[in-house]
Design an enzyme around this catalytic site. Structure first.
Site, PDB file in Angstrom:
ATOM      1  CG  HIS A 277      -0.351   0.083   2.543  1.00  0.00           C
ATOM      2  ND1 HIS A 277       0.529  -0.866   3.035  1.00  0.00           N
ATOM      3  CD2 HIS A 277      -0.476   1.018   3.523  1.00  0.00           C
ATOM      4  CE1 HIS A 277       0.897  -0.524   4.252  1.00  0.00           C
ATOM      5  NE2 HIS A 277       0.313   0.630   4.568  1.00  0.00           N
TER       6      HIS A 277
ATOM      7  CG  HIS B 231       3.855  -2.708  10.458  1.00  0.00           C
ATOM      8  ND1 HIS B 231       2.882  -2.055  11.175  1.00  0.00           N
ATOM      9  CD2 HIS B 231       4.130  -1.893   9.424  1.00  0.00           C
ATOM     10  CE1 HIS B 231       2.584  -0.913  10.589  1.00  0.00           C
ATOM     11  NE2 HIS B 231       3.346  -0.782   9.519  1.00  0.00           N
TER      12      HIS B 231
ATOM     13  CG  ASP C 240       0.722  -1.646   7.365  1.00  0.00           C
ATOM     14  OD1 ASP C 240       1.649  -2.474   7.441  1.00  0.00           O
ATOM     15  OD2 ASP C 240       0.861  -0.431   7.595  1.00  0.00           O
TER      16      ASP C 240
ATOM     17  CG  HIS D 281      -3.924  -0.614   5.906  1.00  0.00           C
ATOM     18  ND1 HIS D 281      -3.969  -0.637   7.282  1.00  0.00           N
ATOM     19  CD2 HIS D 281      -2.887   0.208   5.596  1.00  0.00           C
ATOM     20  CE1 HIS D 281      -3.014   0.126   7.766  1.00  0.00           C
ATOM     21  NE2 HIS D 281      -2.340   0.662   6.766  1.00  0.00           N
TER      22      HIS D 281
ATOM     23  CG  HIS E  67      -0.230   4.223   4.963  1.00  0.00           C
ATOM     24  ND1 HIS E  67      -0.986   3.369   5.727  1.00  0.00           N
ATOM     25  CD2 HIS E  67      -1.056   5.253   4.618  1.00  0.00           C
ATOM     26  CE1 HIS E  67      -2.212   3.861   5.857  1.00  0.00           C
ATOM     27  NE2 HIS E  67      -2.281   4.994   5.183  1.00  0.00           N
TER      28      HIS E  67
ATOM     29  CG  ASP F  64       4.689   2.748   7.456  1.00  0.00           C
ATOM     30  OD1 ASP F  64       3.820   3.269   6.747  1.00  0.00           O
ATOM     31  OD2 ASP F  64       4.464   1.780   8.219  1.00  0.00           O
ATOM     32  CG  HIS F  65       4.355   0.035   4.153  1.00  0.00           C
ATOM     33  ND1 HIS F  65       4.405  -1.306   4.436  1.00  0.00           N
ATOM     34  CD2 HIS F  65       3.834   0.636   5.254  1.00  0.00           C
ATOM     35  CE1 HIS F  65       3.919  -1.517   5.648  1.00  0.00           C
ATOM     36  NE2 HIS F  65       3.568  -0.347   6.166  1.00  0.00           N
TER      37      HIS F  65
HETATM   38 ZN   LIG Z   1       2.747   0.628   7.996  1.00  0.00          ZN
HETATM   39 ZN   LIG Z   2      -0.265   1.443   6.582  1.00  0.00          ZN
END
Ligand SMILES: [Zn+2]
Ligand SMILES: [Zn+2]
Length: 336
Positions: free
Chosen positions: A80, A285, A227, A156, A82, A84-85
């Site tokens: 996805h 995570h 996530d 998510h 976000h 942090d990814h």
């Molecule tokens: Zn994340």
């Molecule tokens: Zn996420």
């Protein structure tokens, strides 16, 4: 048939290392944490049948990929969009540009990933190699020789996918001595028999594979949740898999928060793994408020084979008939 006996998976961003500077997370689950130690980084590096595939590029990805020794790359999969990814992507692509890569690179992700990458365009800059970005829905497959990568629809707060690496089943072992005794000459006829075909020898003798070929050897499967809340699609794909990498952002005492933010608790991940009869469960995570020891203990009360890898730990999966998945601390490198 590949003679490459291992699938390996290196955890580049596990959520369990400490002290590596990073940026704030857009998953809104670490607001109380120190932004210099955001543990929600999440990336893994898969090696199988000579292929090198990254799933997600966490913000510290470039440094981690250098430490892990990633030299080649065939594809990047995103779960996805976000931060942090995904924010490690510009650094990764710049690295390959500096190395004068010319081979095309494909990026796969859920709906919306093209727009996100377009927004990063000015940061990424012009690449000296063709870059294809493909949006997929859950259920889509990317076929490779001997393996396929399956996209799994997940739950998510933005369009999201889990991923499965699924190895084709292999024919059973071929008994050369028995075949010779039956009059089959060494050579391509053995291959036909091993593939389940019936053959006819020059003298007209018909030979069937029964008795010459052992049981089908089932392929290995790795499933990665990304996530998500626990969901049926992940459960279905994870049944009897060799390794499930599931997020465990929270301890169960924060279940309400997990629901609000569309994440999972360690208990929930372990329950899904136990019901699916997963052979090894790797939890990643983790939020800053979820100590790895407590996450592991919570999951181990439900599933008997739980690991909580740290950054650069490697999980090695031999062919099923040769043994179980093994976690190798720091990928077998000397601690640095
Ligand atoms: Zn994340
Ligand atoms: Zn996420």
């Amino acid at each position: 048939m590949s003679d490459y006996p291992y699938v390996t998976l290196t955890v580049l961003g596990s959520g369990t290392s400490v002290g590596v500077p990073s940026i704030g997370c857009s998953c809104d689950v670490c607001s109380s944490s120190d932004p210099r130690d955001n543990r929600l980084r999440a990336s893994v590096w898969l090696n199988f049948a000579g292929k090198s595939v990254i799933i997600d590029t966490s913000p510290d990805f470039r440094a981690q990929s250098l430490r892990a020794g990633i030299r080649s790359l065939d594809a990047i999969l995103f779960t996805h969009s976000h931060a942090d990814h995904i924010l490690g992507l510009p650094g990764l692509l710049r690295t390959f540009a500096l190395r004068e890569r010319t081979a095309p690179l494909s990026i796969y992700g859920p709906e919306g990933i093209k727009k996100v990458l377009q927004d990063l365009d000015s940061v990424i800059g012009k690449m000296p190699f063709p870059l294809a970005v493909v949006e997929l829905a859950g259920g889509a497959e990317i076929a490779c020789s001997e393996y396929r990568l399956e996209a799994i629809g997940t739950r998510h707060r933005v369009p999201s996918l889990g991923w499965a690496l699924v190895e084709d089943d292999r024919p059973g072992r071929f008994d050369v001595e028995k075949a010779r005794a039956a009059g089959v000459p060494d050579g391509p006829l053995n291959g036909q028999l091993q593939r389940g075909e019936t053959i006819t020898l020059d003298d007209g003798t018909v030979i069937t594979p029964e008795g010459l070929v052992g049981e089908t050897r089932f392929g290995r499967t790795i499933v990665l949740s990304g996530d998500t809340r626990p969901c049926d699609s992940l459960m279905a794909r994870a049944v009897d898999c060799d390794l499930l990498i599931h997020e465990a952002t929270f301890l169960d005492e924060e279940l309400d928060r997990a629901r609000d933010t569309h994440h999972s608790t360690a208990r929930e991940a372990a329950e899904l793994a136990a019901e699916a009869r997963v052979r090894m469960l790797a939890l990643t995570h983790l939020s800053m408020r979820s100590p790895p020891k407590l996450i592991k203990a919570e999951a181990e009360a439900i599933h008997e084979n739980v690991v909580v890898p740290r950054d650069l730990d490697l999980i090695e999966l031999p062919f099923r008939e040769r043994g179980d998945a093994v976690l190798i601390k720091n990928g077998g490198r000397d601690e640095d």
